[in-house]
Design a protein around this motif. Sequence first.
Motif, mmCIF file in Angstrom:
data_model
loop_
_atom_site.group_PDB
_atom_site.id
_atom_site.type_symbol
_atom_site.label_atom_id
_atom_site.label_comp_id
_atom_site.label_asym_id
_atom_site.label_seq_id
_atom_site.Cartn_x
_atom_site.Cartn_y
_atom_site.Cartn_z
ATOM 1 N N SER A 1 -74.839 -134.761 -29.608
ATOM 2 C CA SER A 1 -76.578 -135.549 -30.175
ATOM 3 C C SER A 1 -77.904 -134.646 -29.752
ATOM 4 N N SER A 2 -77.576 -133.011 -30.067
ATOM 5 C CA SER A 2 -78.632 -132.064 -29.595
ATOM 6 C C SER A 2 -78.102 -131.367 -31.367
ATOM 7 N N PRO A 3 -78.169 -131.730 -32.386
ATOM 8 C CA PRO A 3 -76.976 -130.505 -33.542
ATOM 9 C C PRO A 3 -77.877 -129.545 -33.119
ATOM 10 N N LEU A 4 -79.133 -129.377 -33.222
ATOM 11 C CA LEU A 4 -80.287 -128.003 -33.821
ATOM 12 C C LEU A 4 -79.877 -126.870 -32.430
ATOM 13 N N GLU A 5 -78.908 -127.078 -31.609
ATOM 14 C CA GLU A 5 -78.894 -125.897 -30.263
ATOM 15 C C GLU A 5 -77.783 -124.834 -31.854
#
Length: 143
Positions: free
Chosen positions: A71-75
């Motif tokens: 859900s948070s691919p930029l992490e």
Amino acid sequence: MRISELANATGVEIETIRFYEKQGLLPEPARQENGYRCYTPAHLERLSFIRHCRALDIPLADIKRLVTFISSPLEDCGDINHLIDQQISRVKARLKSMRALEKQLTQLRARCDEQHQGQECGILHELVAAAHGEACACHAPGK
């Protein structure tokens, strides 16, 4: 699609799908007017992901963390690497334990190379002795 169709498409039991929903691993689907759950291709994709992770014996808590990363691919994926490193360590520990179990069973099997009855059987003797807390001859020094 209905829950039975999702179960058939993924090979996951209906009760397990409901459990995953309750655990927050799978988003709760919309309901139709008749009360039936209505699953989407996104549910199918997520459930397939969960099933694959379970096939790798990844614990549910870790799968939940992986789902969060999806859900948070930029992490930063360093946490994902750490999670998988921990799983590798767990697998290595289990393999070590299984090798020790294999060795113990092999030693036990070596106690009786012929067919005997009852108390003459070395295997049964060792199992009974172990159940009674006696020292197992297969673990004695020099054996």
